[in-house]
Design a protein around this motif. Structure first.
Motif, PDB file in Angstrom:
ATOM      1  N   ASP A 103      54.196  38.670  63.730  1.00 17.48           N
ATOM      2  CA  ASP A 103      53.108  39.169  62.882  1.00 17.48           C
ATOM      3  C   ASP A 103      52.817  40.623  63.237  1.00 17.48           C
ATOM      4  N   ILE A 104      52.811  41.481  62.219  1.00 23.66           N
ATOM      5  CA  ILE A 104      52.616  42.908  62.509  1.00 23.66           C
ATOM      6  C   ILE A 104      51.282  43.439  61.981  1.00 23.66           C
ATOM      7  N   HIS A 105      50.386  42.549  61.546  1.00 27.40           N
ATOM      8  CA  HIS A 105      49.075  43.014  61.088  1.00 27.40           C
ATOM      9  C   HIS A 105      48.280  43.573  62.264  1.00 27.40           C
ATOM     10  N   ASP A 106      47.834  44.799  62.123  1.00 26.57           N
ATOM     11  CA  ASP A 106      47.350  45.558  63.260  1.00 26.57           C
ATOM     12  C   ASP A 106      45.853  45.862  63.214  1.00 26.57           C
ATOM     13  N   ILE A 107      45.364  46.127  62.009  1.00 23.24           N
ATOM     14  CA  ILE A 107      44.030  46.721  61.877  1.00 23.24           C
ATOM     15  C   ILE A 107      42.906  45.837  62.422  1.00 23.24           C
ATOM     16  N   VAL A 149      43.572  36.151  70.311  1.00 20.69           N
ATOM     17  CA  VAL A 149      44.831  36.078  69.575  1.00 20.69           C
ATOM     18  C   VAL A 149      44.581  36.258  68.079  1.00 20.69           C
ATOM     19  N   SER A 150      45.209  37.265  67.517  1.00 20.89           N
ATOM     20  CA  SER A 150      45.055  37.532  66.092  1.00 20.89           C
ATOM     21  C   SER A 150      46.304  37.071  65.338  1.00 20.89           C
ATOM     22  N   SER A 151      46.120  36.402  64.188  1.00 23.28           N
ATOM     23  CA  SER A 151      47.235  36.002  63.315  1.00 23.28           C
ATOM     24  C   SER A 151      46.772  36.140  61.883  1.00 23.28           C
ATOM     25  N   LEU A 153      49.032  35.570  59.286  1.00 17.38           N
ATOM     26  CA  LEU A 153      49.935  34.788  58.436  1.00 17.38           C
ATOM     27  C   LEU A 153      49.805  33.305  58.762  1.00 17.38           C
ATOM     28  N   THR A 154      49.952  32.472  57.736  1.00 19.86           N
ATOM     29  CA  THR A 154      49.921  31.040  57.985  1.00 19.86           C
ATOM     30  C   THR A 154      51.099  30.638  58.865  1.00 19.86           C
ATOM     31  N   THR A 155      52.211  31.372  58.745  1.00 20.02           N
ATOM     32  CA  THR A 155      53.393  31.015  59.541  1.00 20.02           C
ATOM     33  C   THR A 155      53.231  31.395  61.010  1.00 20.02           C
TER      34      THR A 155
ATOM     35  N   VAL B 147      50.018  30.027  46.694  1.00 17.48           N
ATOM     36  CA  VAL B 147      49.410  29.722  48.002  1.00 17.48           C
ATOM     37  C   VAL B 147      50.510  29.228  48.943  1.00 17.48           C
ATOM     38  N   SER B 148      50.213  29.188  50.210  1.00 14.54           N
ATOM     39  CA  SER B 148      51.230  28.795  51.191  1.00 14.54           C
ATOM     40  C   SER B 148      51.196  27.294  51.458  1.00 14.54           C
ATOM     41  N   ALA B 149      52.413  26.708  51.593  1.00 18.42           N
ATOM     42  CA  ALA B 149      52.550  25.271  51.852  1.00 18.42           C
ATOM     43  C   ALA B 149      52.383  25.029  53.342  1.00 18.42           C
ATOM     44  N   THR B 175      59.207  35.824  44.901  1.00 13.03           N
ATOM     45  CA  THR B 175      58.580  35.362  46.132  1.00 13.03           C
ATOM     46  C   THR B 175      58.231  36.534  47.022  1.00 13.03           C
ATOM     47  N   GLU B 176      57.091  36.415  47.700  1.00 14.93           N
ATOM     48  CA  GLU B 176      56.735  37.397  48.722  1.00 14.93           C
ATOM     49  C   GLU B 176      56.660  36.684  50.060  1.00 14.93           C
ATOM     50  N   SER B 177      57.144  35.421  50.089  1.00 18.05           N
ATOM     51  CA  SER B 177      57.008  34.699  51.358  1.00 18.05           C
ATOM     52  C   SER B 177      58.353  34.326  51.970  1.00 18.05           C
ATOM     53  N   GLY B 364      39.979  38.943  48.571  1.00 18.28           N
ATOM     54  CA  GLY B 364      41.096  39.768  49.047  1.00 18.28           C
ATOM     55  C   GLY B 364      42.373  38.969  49.200  1.00 18.28           C
ATOM     56  N   SER B 365      42.744  38.236  48.133  1.00 18.57           N
ATOM     57  CA  SER B 365      43.995  37.459  48.099  1.00 18.57           C
ATOM     58  C   SER B 365      44.048  36.351  49.134  1.00 18.57           C
ATOM     59  N   ARG B 366      42.951  35.674  49.348  1.00 16.66           N
ATOM     60  CA  ARG B 366      42.975  34.604  50.328  1.00 16.66           C
ATOM     61  C   ARG B 366      42.633  33.227  49.763  1.00 16.66           C
TER      62      ARG B 366
HETATM   63  C1  B12 Z   1      46.832  45.109  54.922  1.00 14.06           C
HETATM   64  C2  B12 Z   1      47.692  43.860  54.889  1.00 14.06           C
HETATM   65  C3  B12 Z   1      49.020  43.984  55.285  1.00 14.06           C
HETATM   66  C4  B12 Z   1      49.577  45.263  55.874  1.00 14.06           C
HETATM   67  C5  B12 Z   1      49.163  45.434  57.346  1.00 14.06           C
HETATM   68  C6  B12 Z   1      49.154  46.899  57.781  1.00 14.06           C
HETATM   69  C7  B12 Z   1      48.804  47.099  59.216  1.00 14.06           C
HETATM   70  N1  B12 Z   1      49.266  48.196  59.765  1.00 14.06           N
HETATM   71  O1  B12 Z   1      48.111  46.304  59.832  1.00 14.06           O
HETATM   72  C8  B12 Z   1      51.104  45.038  55.663  1.00 14.06           C
HETATM   73  C9  B12 Z   1      51.467  45.692  54.367  1.00 14.06           C
HETATM   74  C10 B12 Z   1      52.020  45.506  56.767  1.00 14.06           C
HETATM   75  C11 B12 Z   1      51.202  43.535  55.478  1.00 14.06           C
HETATM   76  C12 B12 Z   1      52.402  42.850  55.596  1.00 14.06           C
HETATM   77  C13 B12 Z   1      52.564  41.513  55.269  1.00 14.06           C
HETATM   78  N2  B12 Z   1      51.603  40.706  54.792  1.00 14.06           N
HETATM   79 CO1  B12 Z   1      49.727  41.195  54.739  1.00 14.06          CO
HETATM   80  N3  B12 Z   1      47.911  41.547  54.361  1.00 14.06           N
HETATM   81  C14 B12 Z   1      47.174  42.616  54.464  1.00 14.06           C
HETATM   82  C15 B12 Z   1      45.748  42.317  53.941  1.00 14.06           C
HETATM   83  C16 B12 Z   1      45.648  42.808  52.506  1.00 14.06           C
HETATM   84  C17 B12 Z   1      44.597  42.899  54.723  1.00 14.06           C
HETATM   85  C18 B12 Z   1      44.664  42.732  56.238  1.00 14.06           C
HETATM   86  C19 B12 Z   1      43.736  43.719  56.890  1.00 14.06           C
HETATM   87  O2  B12 Z   1      44.167  44.725  57.456  1.00 14.06           O
HETATM   88  N4  B12 Z   1      42.435  43.485  56.777  1.00 14.06           N
HETATM   89  C20 B12 Z   1      41.414  44.321  57.336  1.00 14.06           C
HETATM   90  C21 B12 Z   1      41.029  43.837  58.743  1.00 14.06           C
HETATM   91  C22 B12 Z   1      39.881  44.670  59.267  1.00 14.06           C
HETATM   92  O3  B12 Z   1      40.617  42.508  58.645  1.00 14.06           O
HETATM   93  P1  B12 Z   1      41.366  41.309  59.394  1.00 14.06           P
HETATM   94  O4  B12 Z   1      42.742  41.658  59.711  1.00 14.06           O
HETATM   95  O5  B12 Z   1      41.095  40.055  58.696  1.00 14.06           O
HETATM   96  O6  B12 Z   1      40.590  41.263  60.799  1.00 14.06           O
HETATM   97  C23 B12 Z   1      39.220  40.941  60.921  1.00 14.06           C
HETATM   98  C24 B12 Z   1      38.942  39.444  61.133  1.00 14.06           C
HETATM   99  O7  B12 Z   1      39.948  38.606  60.618  1.00 14.06           O
HETATM  100  C25 B12 Z   1      38.733  39.285  62.585  1.00 14.06           C
HETATM  101  N5  B12 Z   1      39.888  39.113  63.463  1.00 14.06           N
HETATM  102  C26 B12 Z   1      41.160  39.468  63.311  1.00 14.06           C
HETATM  103  N6  B12 Z   1      41.886  39.196  64.393  1.00 14.06           N
HETATM  104  C27 B12 Z   1      41.056  38.647  65.279  1.00 14.06           C
HETATM  105  C28 B12 Z   1      41.277  38.174  66.562  1.00 14.06           C
HETATM  106  C29 B12 Z   1      40.207  37.637  67.265  1.00 14.06           C
HETATM  107  C30 B12 Z   1      40.439  37.156  68.646  1.00 14.06           C
HETATM  108  C31 B12 Z   1      38.927  37.546  66.668  1.00 14.06           C
HETATM  109  C32 B12 Z   1      37.814  36.928  67.400  1.00 14.06           C
HETATM  110  C33 B12 Z   1      38.722  38.030  65.375  1.00 14.06           C
HETATM  111  C34 B12 Z   1      39.774  38.580  64.703  1.00 14.06           C
HETATM  112  O8  B12 Z   1      38.089  40.496  62.918  1.00 14.06           O
HETATM  113  C35 B12 Z   1      38.764  41.560  62.227  1.00 14.06           C
HETATM  114  C36 B12 Z   1      37.905  42.758  62.101  1.00 14.06           C
HETATM  115  O9  B12 Z   1      36.832  42.597  61.216  1.00 14.06           O
HETATM  116  C37 B12 Z   1      45.735  40.755  54.004  1.00 14.06           C
HETATM  117  C38 B12 Z   1      44.795  40.054  53.039  1.00 14.06           C
HETATM  118  C39 B12 Z   1      43.416  39.952  53.608  1.00 14.06           C
HETATM  119  N7  B12 Z   1      42.460  40.205  52.769  1.00 14.06           N
HETATM  120  O10 B12 Z   1      43.241  39.653  54.784  1.00 14.06           O
HETATM  121  C40 B12 Z   1      47.205  40.442  53.733  1.00 14.06           C
HETATM  122  C41 B12 Z   1      47.818  39.120  54.198  1.00 14.06           C
HETATM  123  C42 B12 Z   1      47.307  38.765  55.568  1.00 14.06           C
HETATM  124  N8  B12 Z   1      49.259  39.425  54.251  1.00 14.06           N
HETATM  125  C43 B12 Z   1      50.015  38.466  53.821  1.00 14.06           C
HETATM  126  C44 B12 Z   1      51.448  38.492  53.774  1.00 14.06           C
HETATM  127  C45 B12 Z   1      52.130  37.299  53.136  1.00 14.06           C
HETATM  128  C46 B12 Z   1      52.180  39.560  54.308  1.00 14.06           C
HETATM  129  C47 B12 Z   1      53.709  39.667  54.386  1.00 14.06           C
HETATM  130  C48 B12 Z   1      54.441  38.410  54.850  1.00 14.06           C
HETATM  131  C49 B12 Z   1      54.223  40.114  53.011  1.00 14.06           C
HETATM  132  C50 B12 Z   1      55.734  40.340  52.942  1.00 14.06           C
HETATM  133  N9  B12 Z   1      56.444  39.442  52.296  1.00 14.06           N
HETATM  134  O11 B12 Z   1      56.226  41.317  53.430  1.00 14.06           O
HETATM  135  C51 B12 Z   1      53.865  40.815  55.405  1.00 14.06           C
HETATM  136  C52 B12 Z   1      53.985  40.264  56.822  1.00 14.06           C
HETATM  137  C53 B12 Z   1      54.806  41.026  57.761  1.00 14.06           C
HETATM  138  C54 B12 Z   1      54.696  40.464  59.157  1.00 14.06           C
HETATM  139  N10 B12 Z   1      55.793  39.979  59.712  1.00 14.06           N
HETATM  140  O12 B12 Z   1      53.630  40.433  59.719  1.00 14.06           O
HETATM  141  C55 B12 Z   1      49.191  37.280  53.383  1.00 14.06           C
HETATM  142  C56 B12 Z   1      49.260  36.145  54.396  1.00 14.06           C
HETATM  143  C57 B12 Z   1      48.998  34.810  53.777  1.00 14.06           C
HETATM  144  C58 B12 Z   1      49.870  33.734  54.212  1.00 14.06           C
HETATM  145  N11 B12 Z   1      49.933  32.782  53.326  1.00 14.06           N
HETATM  146  O13 B12 Z   1      50.448  33.699  55.275  1.00 14.06           O
HETATM  147  C59 B12 Z   1      47.765  37.920  53.176  1.00 14.06           C
HETATM  148  C60 B12 Z   1      46.603  36.948  53.387  1.00 14.06           C
HETATM  149  C61 B12 Z   1      47.708  38.469  51.728  1.00 14.06           C
HETATM  150  C62 B12 Z   1      48.336  37.594  50.688  1.00 14.06           C
HETATM  151  N12 B12 Z   1      47.659  36.597  50.180  1.00 14.06           N
HETATM  152  O14 B12 Z   1      49.464  37.833  50.330  1.00 14.06           O
HETATM  153  N13 B12 Z   1      49.990  43.011  55.174  1.00 14.06           N
END
Ligand code: B12
Lengths: 215, 486
Positions: A103-107, A149-151, A153-155, B147-149, B175-177, B364-366
């Motif tokens: 998983d490479i989600h960073d922000i 631990v941050s994730s 993706l469902t995978t 959605v994811s299985a 597919t994006e998955s 946000g696509s969730r």
């Molecule tokens: C931006 C984004 C990306 C960017 C990430 C850029 C980067 N440098 O980080 C990029 C474009 C790289 C990306 C790639 C992919 N993504 Co993406 N991505 C997103 C998106 C739109 C937003 C994530 C984000 O940055 N949010 C902003 C931050 C601030 O919020 P956050 O991450 O949720 O974190 C907050 C909380 O969750 C919590 N939190 C997070 N971690 C932790 C840890 C702890 C310990 C605690 C307490 C709290 C906590 O606090 C955080 C701060 O407020 C989400 C959708 C969404 N709305 O979440 C999809 C999403 C996560 N991605 C998804 C997918 C499928 C992918 C890809 C597989 C797509 C592809 N086929 O290439 C790839 C995965 C690559 C990989 N191997 O990881 C899916 C995952 C769903 C699923 N079914 O698994 C989502 C849900 C969107 C969708 N429906 O398609 N993605």
């Protein structure tokens, strides 16, 4: 006499100017100012101020992150001085953070790490795509109180469970607490894998972490 | 015609969002980024391809720096137009710059259950059911895996999802998955079986693949490897940037466009270097970070501007565009969802993006919502009507009827009215009833959309997948599962 220096330190954090903070920290060392005082009466007050302004909507996340970065720079200079005196800055706890393997989600992870460190935790951010074992090893190495631990993706979410198991295997549970987060994480999932806490945002993550270390 | 699929075509509206000069500057800036700063390609095969074509490759950082002419030459090999094929050929979708098609959104993690209204984790059954409803709806041109299985193993999940869609719909699947080598290989094999042969698949790709770039200025290794495998088989392959102002891209819109553009065109160029002439598409879902929470907003004026501007870039490179529209940040189908999804869809449509992604997800696509899906379809239908514009000709000027009715009177009893009245748009979910009826019934759009989704799900019978073929596809999935050590 140090009041103006402390005031400047506070301001450097509010302005998010790492270079100013660095210069002022060095100045404190050169002038023999007590490093703990420099932190607590100078820099920390700036961070408190930023936190307050953020809370009431006058400052935004980039302000917060810049302030935290400036703080880090200052502390990095002052910490060795503290060590020389045989003292240490009081920290709320030690946290190891990362986004799990595959998983490479960073922000989100980075924001949580930043907020935790701005709130007084010592944070080791392992980055993204972190191997399961690396969380547990780092936790042992630094004597972590919490592993985060941050994730996104469902995978990869399934691997949060494996991190808990790895900590178990090393005999670190239940002393080391585990908190999880990311888009697919729900309260049910947290209960299912036996994690100790979760949050849907960075501010909430700080509250959870404080609870987990009993603060 | 594409079966009964609705698309926007022959638009009468247009928008000048970037001047020729603006586009040229964005392009030059992008090439400068790729050449001087570079883009990270964490994939061994990708680095080898770049190196073989004379780009500068740093194997430790995995950063590639490619000269502008290499990128420009490579992009010229990309086909400007091609079809996304469907299991039933009359539903093929021409990506020719004169059609806008809508897909479902993808990869949701939770579902608002159609019957209980409760939010719960998504599972394979949802994938199939959503596909069945989408198969019925004329506004939906193709599928993403909605959605994811999550009740299936991670290493083969993407494949079970594909099968579930093919079993429930004859429309094109994107597919994006699928983002690992093993899954990509199996997906190509499955698509080959559906199409009939490797050659047939190349001619009529029933599957296309969308990958995300990794902003800022990076790619995901697994995604790149999977895309190379798909492109080799002739499957249309796209790369989507999600660069967000202030977090994964510069806070300013132009800078954010340049960063995203560098990610996308470097990936498309890579595919062209590896497989010249392979069908590729530009994809984007840029946004601005929410300044208070850091959240990916999925709406707002920045999104809407990106929606229109990105198509100008894709046109400049002469490749089709898949644009993120809909995908509101709202938690339920409400005011915010309506604004986000209407504005984003309008702006992406007025620029004639070839594909719009997509209907149905909230937060946000969730979170998947059938109600939102149907209301999103209505939004698209409305935008479609707007895009048709105002026709000024003899019949539409209606001078003779105007003369006949004269001052006063009305047009209700005119044959002209009856002849043309079905051109007026009629809503399915907007409430135009008298106030008292609304008050007495106490229902509205969400209830009607819910009832309609139930009706479709309970009555629509899509053309089934041949039983032998389905069994073969299942075997292919099994082989991936047994190849992976537990
Ligand atoms: C931006 C984004 C990306 C960017 C990430 C850029 C980067 N440098 O980080 C990029 C474009 C790289 C990306 C790639 C992919 N993504 Co993406 N991505 C997103 C998106 C739109 C937003 C994530 C984000 O940055 N949010 C902003 C931050 C601030 O919020 P956050 O991450 O949720 O974190 C907050 C909380 O969750 C919590 N939190 C997070 N971690 C932790 C840890 C702890 C310990 C605690 C307490 C709290 C906590 O606090 C955080 C701060 O407020 C989400 C959708 C969404 N709305 O979440 C999809 C999403 C996560 N991605 C998804 C997918 C499928 C992918 C890809 C597989 C797509 C592809 N086929 O290439 C790839 C995965 C690559 C990989 N191997 O990881 C899916 C995952 C769903 C699923 N079914 O698994 C989502 C849900 C969107 C969708 N429906 O398609 N993605």
């Amino acid at each position: 006499m140090n009041e103006t220096l402390f005031e400047a330190m506070k301001q450097s954090i509010i302005d998010g100017e790492a270079e100013d903070a660095e210069r002022l920290a060095n100045q404190a060392v050169a002038e023999g100012v007590d490093p703990l005082e420099a932190i607590n009466k100078g820099f920390v007050l700036g961070l408190d101020d930023v936190g307050e302004q953020f809370g009431c909507g006058e400052m935004f996340l980039p302000d917060l992150v810049l302030a935290a970065e400036a703080m880090k720079t200052a502390v990095a200079i002052l910490e060795p001085e503290l060590a020389k005196k045989g003292t240490a800055r009081e920290i709320l706890g030690t946290v190891v953070m990362g986004t799990v393997e595959g998983d490479i989600h960073d922000i989100g992870k980075t924001l949580v790490a930043t907020m935790l460190s701005a709130s007084g935790f010592k944070v080791y951010d392992l980055g993204v795509n972190v191997a399961i074992g690396a969380f547990a090893e780092k936790a042992r190495e630094v004597g972590a109180d919490i592993v985060g631990v941050s994730s996104l993706l469902t995978t990869t979410m399934v691997r949060q469970r494996f991190v808990i198991e790895a900590l178990d295997d090393m005999g670190l549970r239940p002393q080391v607490k585990v908190m999880v987060g990311g888009a697919p994480v729900t309260r049910d999932w947290v209960a299912e894998i036996g994690a100790d806490g979760y949050s849907e945002d960075a501010i909430g993550a700080v509250a959870v972490a404080k609870r987990l270390v009993g603060k | 015609m594409n079966g009964n699929i609705k698309s926007i075509t022959d638009p009468r509206l247009s928008l000048d969002i970037l001047s020729q000069d603006d586009v040229q500057r964005l392009h030059t800036a992008t090439l400068e980024i790729i050449e001087k700063t570079g883009v990270r390609f964490p994939s061994k095969s990708a680095l080898e391809i770049w190196e073989a074509h004379g780009a500068t490759v740093d194997h430790d950082s995995m950063i590639v720096k490619a000269p502008g002419h290499l990128i420009e030459e490579a992009l010229k090999k990309a086909p400007p137009a091609y079809d996304l094929a469907a299991r039933s050929p009359e539903q093929d979708l021409p990506l020719d710059g004169n059609h806008v098609f809508v897909g479902t959104d993808g990869c949701g993690v939770e579902v608002m259950d159609l019957y209980t209204g409760q939010r719960r984790r998504s599972r394979l059954q949802d994938v199939g059911e959503i596909a069945r409803v989408a198969d019925y709806l004329p506004e939906v041109g193709f599928h993403w895996v909605a959605v994811s299985a999550q009740d299936y193993p991670p290493e083969s999940r993407g494949l079970h999802e594909l099968l579930a869609i093919w079993q429930n719909s004859t429309k094109h699947v994107q597919t994006e998955s699928v983002y690992s080598i093993a899954e990509a290989k199996a997906a190509v094999e499955m698509a080959t079986a559906v199409a009939g042969s490797r050659e047939a698949l190349r001619k009529r790709p029933v599957l296309s693949i969308m990958q995300c770039t990794a902003p800022p200025l990076g790619q995901d290794g697994g995604s790149i490897d999977a895309a190379l495998i798909a492109a080799e088989a002739g499957l249309p392959t796209g790369f989507m940037t999600m660069a967000s102002c202030a977090s994964t891209g510069p806070v300013t819109l132009a800078g954010n466009l340049a960063v995203g553009n560098a990610e996308v065109i470097s990936a498309l160029a890579l595919i062209q270097l590896a497989y010249p002439g392979a069908p590729v598409f530009y994809a984007a879902a840029q946004t601005a970070m929410d300044l208070r929470t850091g959240a990916y907003t999925g709406g707002g004026p920045e999104d809407f501007l990106f929606g229109a501007a990105t198509n100008v870039l894709a046109d400049f490179y002469n490749v089709p565009l898949s644009m993120g529209s809909f995908a509101t940040g709202a938690k339920e189908p409400n005011w915010q969802a309506g604004i986000d999804n209407s504005m984003s869809t309008f702006m992406a449509s007025i620029a004639m993006s070839d594909m719009l992604l997509g209907v149905g997800l909230l937060h946000g696509s969730r979170i998947w919502s059938y109600e939102q899906m149907l209301m999103d379809c209505e939004i698209f239908d409305m935008v479609r009507q707007v895009m048709a514009g105002i026709v000024v000709d003899e019949a539409s000027l209606a001078l003779d009827v105007i003369g006949k009715v004269g001052p006063g009177g009305n047009f209700l009893a005119q044959k002209h009215t009856r002849r043309h009245m079905r051109q007026l748009w009629l809503p399915k979910y907007m409430d135009r009833r008298p106030y008292n009826v609304w008050e007495e019934q106490g229902d509205g759009a969400r209830d009607w959309a819910n009832a309609e989704a139930r009706r479709i799900l309970e009555t629509h019978q899509p053309e089934p997948l041949d039983a032998g073929l389905a069994a073969e596809l299942k075997r292919m999935i099994k082989s991936v599962e047994t190849a992976v050590p537990a």
